[in-house]
Design an enzyme around this catalytic site. Structure first.
Site, PDB file in Angstrom:
ATOM      1  N   ASP A 203       0.875  -1.166   0.000  1.00  0.00           N
ATOM      2  CA  ASP A 203       0.000   0.000   0.000  1.00  0.00           C
ATOM      3  C   ASP A 203       0.920   1.225   0.000  1.00  0.00           C
ATOM      4  OD1 ASP A 203      -2.087   1.766   0.085  1.00  0.00           O
ATOM      5  OD2 ASP A 203      -3.132   0.802   1.747  1.00  0.00           O
TER       6      ASP A 203
HETATM    7  C1  BGC Z   1      -4.991   3.344   0.151  1.00  0.00           C
HETATM    8  C2  BGC Z   1      -5.061   2.330  -0.974  1.00  0.00           C
HETATM    9  C3  BGC Z   1      -4.913   3.035  -2.291  1.00  0.00           C
HETATM   10  C4  BGC Z   1      -3.621   3.815  -2.288  1.00  0.00           C
HETATM   11  C5  BGC Z   1      -3.353   4.546  -3.582  1.00  0.00           C
HETATM   12  C6  BGC Z   1      -3.784   4.244   0.059  1.00  0.00           C
HETATM   13  O1  BGC Z   1      -3.908   5.290   0.973  1.00  0.00           O
HETATM   14  O2  BGC Z   1      -4.980   2.674   1.390  1.00  0.00           O
HETATM   15  O3  BGC Z   1      -6.265   1.638  -0.924  1.00  0.00           O
HETATM   16  O4  BGC Z   1      -4.970   2.115  -3.337  1.00  0.00           O
HETATM   17  O5  BGC Z   1      -3.656   4.764  -1.249  1.00  0.00           O
HETATM   18  O6  BGC Z   1      -4.222   5.593  -3.768  1.00  0.00           O
END
Ligand code: BGC
Length: 787
Positions: free
Chosen positions: A292
């Site tokens: 993530d």
């Molecule tokens: C989120 C993810 C997301 C990523 C990219 C993170 O803060 O937890 O679900 O895909 O950001 O935007």
């Protein structure tokens, strides 16, 4: 250990050879790999100035899966280390992308959110279709619908030149306050896993990839980057990992996103048991794992040891230098780095960018018009399937034919956290009847191609919305008794919209679950005014998570849970209110009477006063497994949902007398009412206690009828294999079907069981052996054996 120096010298030699042979520069640097059909062909083009065979041998170009080992051999250590960190997206506004190495024909891939439709940061101004939130889609219990919506998202992903969509998100709704529950599917792993498998198939059938996230147990927003969750291996395998397992085995996702949180010690991105042992070895996943955003904590060595291939959105210079140093001093075997590179390149060769199935055009600001029209229609049709009719007395819904004027009023609400990349206007409403929440925020926020609010939807449906008082001012939650009397006198039915927005970055609390004093007063005033003149009142719940209805539900005639229904909200709601469409959703999570009733209540979002610790003491008793086993009555149970018609269940049959192959459970569903409708039948199993205790009920299969007209019926056949009814014994790492009597219960909800068939198992059966025992966890757990 492979010799780094050998690889380096080969690459350097290749570079020297190429730069001297090809005037100006290296040909591969000028030409993306996708435009190169094979390295031999390219070599031929340059045959006048160089030896083609030597060139091919010395500078492999990525052309297909088979070319990957040679390309890895030709990479410098710096290139390898660069490739395991993200490097920005080719499509502006997308969440991230990979590093390109043109000299080896490795193009940049682009990844964009997300689970509720393709998302670009709002400042990019790129619009796509806003579908109903994932929880609404899973409420449909309709696998085909989920597949179709995901196919549409996949087409839009391809249309914009994006390679991977960052979804499905399938963490379990552990607690009603979970801030991102709206983005996830359910409190049940079978419903979550099946919906996510359909999402994966729907997207990937369009030639673009998914990233199944957040693996695993990202069940809260509070301290999501630092929290350590203590979870038993049984609860992990049966609840928190089971949905992911289903997706891996059924739908083969191209990539997985590890979660921010720690599970029993290590962060997920560093967790070798989770990623190497469970995901790859036990389940056979052979794709790429990315973190993530920020989830590697810039610790590339821990990430590679943990089995996580790619650090997103980047790996910083310190992280890269540490990986390099560890390889050079031998503390990190280069094979680990090469494995990550191989996984990344395997994704690259599958990607639409590499295959030239799509192009990037950053001047493109809207999804192509043919897709936009078809997908808006799909979004409108999908929303009613996920709307859950919680109450419908005196046939308040659908509207009587005589209804022409609809009085509408809603609450005011500002979300506790707006979520990054989301315009502030999407996080607040002054009057939800005029401006409801169409979707969630943060990485699930989509800039919609257009949007339709309730007043416009009512007008499109031929109604007259009545929303102003005698003085012509718009009525909101501050309405007076005179305002509500005026509304009641000047319209045929009252609709109250109560809204709660949902978004990444903050969890809910009592104020998100309970109506405020103003909202309660609003409901009471409007209901009293309409009932005083013998007219009916409908409450629309525009929420992304459970909301307390108990204090006010007796005052109103109907409650329609619309969730956040997507950009066509106004049209879709009018379709349902008018009877042009009908609601056919069922609850994918329990609506408790009180927040305190949730089994996770005392351990959310932390335990023992330690903000970075959460003990999953409810263990396997998540959601309805808890309420049904410990006889705690919810406001509305899992699987519940009314319809505009009625259904009868009959002809229950089970056609096996042993578990050597799948057993078949069949039954019929008949529409016994006077309207068309769709029903979502559910198959639960009550397993006997043995060495292991079992919840009173566990969902094992579900379906959805086609549209049934009055009198029509449909036959269902659910197939169950031993693993489906087995429990995980962590002392032996076996999935075991313990001997005893199993009750197969077919129901319209978890509490409304229509037929039960018993099935006897004479001896314990091992359904599956998992080789990788998790860490032993010391945890006081809820147990019915201790009651
Ligand atoms: C989120 C993810 C997301 C990523 C990219 C993170 O803060 O937890 O679900 O895909 O950001 O935007």
């Amino acid at each position: 250990m492979k010799s780094y120096y050998k690889v380096l010298s080969t690459s350097m030699f290749s570079l020297m050879l190429l730069s001297s042979a090809v005037p100006g520069s290296v040909f591969a640097a000028e030409q993306p790999a996708a435009q190169v059909s094979s390295s031999t062909e390219v070599a031929k083009d340059n045959s006048s100035t160089q030896n083609a065979d030597a060139l091919q041998e010395q500078t492999p170009i990525l052309v297909d899966q088979a070319s990957i080992p040679a390309v890895i051999q030709a990479m410098t250590l710096d290139e390898k280390v660069d490739l395991i960190g993200g490097a920005g997206a080719a499509v502006t506004g997308a969440a991230g992308g990979t590093f390109a190495i043109p000299r080896l024909g490795i193009p940049k891939l682009t990844f964009a959110d997300g689970p509720a439709g393709l998302r670009f940061g709002s400042t990019a101004n790129k619009s796509t279709t806003g579908f109903p939130i994932p929880t609404a889609l899973s409420s449909s219990f309709n696998k085909d619908l989920m597949y179709n919506v995901a196919s549409a998202m996949g087409k839009e992903t391809l249309d914009y030149g994006v390679d991977v969509i960052l979804g499905p998100a399938l963490n379990i709704h552990r607690d009603p306050r979970g801030g991102r529950n709206f983005e996830y599917y359910s409190e049940d792993p079978v419903l979550s896993g099946e919906m996510a498998a359909q999402f994966t198939k729907g997207v990937q059938d369009q030639g673009v990839g998914v990233s199944m996230k957040h693996f695993a147990a990202n069940n809260q927003e509070t301290n999501r980057q630092s929290v350590n969750e203590i979870i038993s291996e049984r609860a992990l395998r049966e609840i928190y990992l089971a949905g992911f397992e289903r997706v891996v085995k059924e739908a083969k996702p191209w990539t997985v996103m590890s979660s921010y949180n720690s599970i029993n010690g290590p962060f997920s991105a560093h967790n070798s048991w989770l990623l190497n042992d469970v995901l790859r070895s036990d389940w056979g996943f052979n794709g790429m794992v990315m973190t993530d955003w920020g989830g590697s904590k810039n610790n590339g060595t821990a990430m590679l040891n943990g089995g996580n291939d790619l650090s997103m959105p980047s790996l910083n210079a310190v992280g890269k230098a540490a990986v390099k140093a560890a390889i050079l001093d031998g503390s990190l075997p280069e094979e680990k780095l090469d494995t990550a590179i191989e996984n990344i390149l395997t994704l690259v060769v599958k990607s639409p960018t590499f295959k030239q199935l799509s192009t990037v055009d950053n001047s493109k600001l809207s999804v192509s018009s043919d897709l936009a029209a078809a997908d808006a229609k799909l979004s409108r049709e999908a929303a009613p399937e996920g709307m859950v009719l919680l109450k419908n007395e005196n046939k308040a819904l659908p509207f009587d034919k005589k209804v022409k004027k609809v009085g509408i009023v809603g609450n005011s609400y500002t979300m506790p956290s707006c979520g990054f990349g989301t315009p502030a206007s999407a996080c607040t409403t002054d009057n939800a009847a005029s401006k409801m929440f169409l979707m969630g925020t943060g990485s699930a926020y989509v800039t919609p191609t257009h949007s339709v609010q309730l007043p416009e939807g009512l007008i499109n449906g031929g109604y007259i919305p009545v929303k102003t008082n005698a003085g012509g001012a718009e009525i909101n939650e501050n309405l007076t008794a005179e305002d509500s009397a005026y509304m009641a006198q000047n319209s045929d039915i009252g609709v109250i919209v109560i809204a709660r927005g949902s978004g990444e970055g903050a969890d809910g609390n009592a104020t998100t679950f309970e109506p405020s004093a103003k909202e309660s007063a609003l409901i009471q005033k409007v209901s009293a005014a309409y009932h005083a003149v013998n007219k009916k009142v409908v409450v629309v719940l525009n929420v992304g998570a459970p909301f307390n209805t108990v204090s006010w539900r007796d005052s109103v005639d109907s409650i329609l849970l619309s969730w956040q229904p997507g950009m066509e909200a106004g049209n879709a709601l009018t379709d349902v209110l008018s009877g042009k469409a009908y609601p056919s959703g069922k609850l994918p999570e329990t609506f408790p009477v009180r927040l305190e009733d949730a089994p996770s209540y005392a351990n959310f979002p932390s335990s023992d006063g330690n903000p970075n610790l959460v003990k999953y003491q409810e263990d396997i008793y998540v959601g309805y497994r808890y309420y049904s086993t410990f006889n705690v009555k919810p406001a509305y149970e899992f699987g519940y949902g009314l319809s505009y018609t009625t259904f009868d269940y009959s002809d229950f049959k089970l056609n096996k007398d042993n578990l050597s192959t799948k057993i078949k459970v069949s039954f019929k569903v008949t529409n016994t009412g006077t309207n068309a409708g769709k029903e979502a039948p559910q198959l639960y199993v009550s397993a006997p206690d043995g060495k292991l205790e079992k919840p009173a009920l566990e969902l094992k299969a579900f379906g959805k009828t086609r549209e049934l007209k009055p009198g029509q019926k449909e036959t269902f056949n659910f197939f169950i294999d031993p693993k489906d009814i087995a429990s995980f014994d962590q002392s032996t790492s076996l999935w075991i079907v313990e001997k005893g009597t199993y009750k197969f219960k077919i129901g319209a909800s978890s509490a409304d069981i229509k037929g039960t068939i018993e099935f006897k198992v004479d001896n314990n059966i091992v359904a599956e052996v998992d080789n990788n025992n998790g860490p032993d966890v010391l945890l006081d757990r809820i147990s019915k054996f201790n009651q």
